[in-house]
Design a protein around this motif. Sequence first.
Motif, PDB file in Angstrom:
ATOM      1  N   LEU A 147      -3.578   2.700  -2.567  1.00 28.28           N
ATOM      2  CA  LEU A 147      -2.190   2.982  -2.899  1.00 28.28           C
ATOM      3  C   LEU A 147      -2.125   4.283  -3.697  1.00 28.28           C
ATOM      4  O   LEU A 147      -3.124   4.731  -4.252  1.00 28.28           O
ATOM      5  CB  LEU A 147      -1.589   1.833  -3.702  1.00 28.28           C
ATOM      6  N   GLU A 151       2.946   5.639  -2.046  1.00 29.82           N
ATOM      7  CA  GLU A 151       2.850   4.313  -1.428  1.00 29.82           C
ATOM      8  C   GLU A 151       2.319   3.344  -2.469  1.00 29.82           C
ATOM      9  O   GLU A 151       1.136   3.340  -2.789  1.00 29.82           O
ATOM     10  CB  GLU A 151       1.922   4.363  -0.218  1.00 29.82           C
ATOM     11  N   LYS A 152       3.203   2.492  -2.999  1.00 31.81           N
ATOM     12  CA  LYS A 152       2.861   1.645  -4.139  1.00 31.81           C
ATOM     13  C   LYS A 152       2.681   0.172  -3.782  1.00 31.81           C
ATOM     14  O   LYS A 152       2.313  -0.617  -4.644  1.00 31.81           O
ATOM     15  CB  LYS A 152       3.957   1.764  -5.204  1.00 31.81           C
ATOM     16  N   ILE A 154       1.395  -2.932  -0.861  1.00 33.75           N
ATOM     17  CA  ILE A 154       0.693  -3.356   0.347  1.00 33.75           C
ATOM     18  C   ILE A 154       1.014  -4.839   0.593  1.00 33.75           C
ATOM     19  O   ILE A 154       1.110  -5.616  -0.362  1.00 33.75           O
ATOM     20  CB  ILE A 154      -0.840  -3.121   0.243  1.00 33.75           C
TER      21      ILE A 154
END
Length: 159
Positions: A147, A151-152, A154
Amino acid sequence: MSVFLQILIFLIHPFYVSVTKVTYNDATHRLEVSCKIFTDDLEKALKQGLEQKPDLKNNERLEQNDLLIQNYLASRLKITLQKVDVGLEYLGFEHEEEATIIYFESTQAFKRPQEVVIYNEILTEVIPDQLNFVHYFQGDFHKSYQLSRKEKTIKWMLP
C-alpha cells in the motif's frame, strides 16, 4: 550499471517502509497484529503537534509513548472482517535494531472470516514515498500487498 553505483544510489536515496502482519488465530478466533516501523520515521510522525520530539527508546517515558502510539495508529490502521470494523486492543511496543514493533489484538472474536479489508496509511502524511507492506495469514492462506499514499486499502476474499 556497476554494483558500486547501485550501492551508492541505494545509500543516497533512502527507502521508507513499514510492515504490518495480520494473523487470524484459529484457536482464539481473534486477529493478532504487529506493525514494524522504522523508529526515526515513527518519531517524525508522532512529533506532529508536539513541542518536543518523542523519544521512543526512553523507558522513563513509556506511558507517554504508549499513548502517542495508540492515538497515532487508531486512525491510520483499520481492519474490517465480514464488513464489521475490528476493534484493536493495543498491547504495547518493543524495539528491534532501528525499528519499533507495535502489537495489537482484536477485541472481538470472529468465526473463520471470508473477507478482510485492511486500511493502512501509516506515515503517509509525513513521508510521501512511504510504502506499507501488509501480510495476512489465515491457516495455510497467505496474501501480501504493498500500500502507499495513493492506495491505502486492500480487500481479500478468504478461503
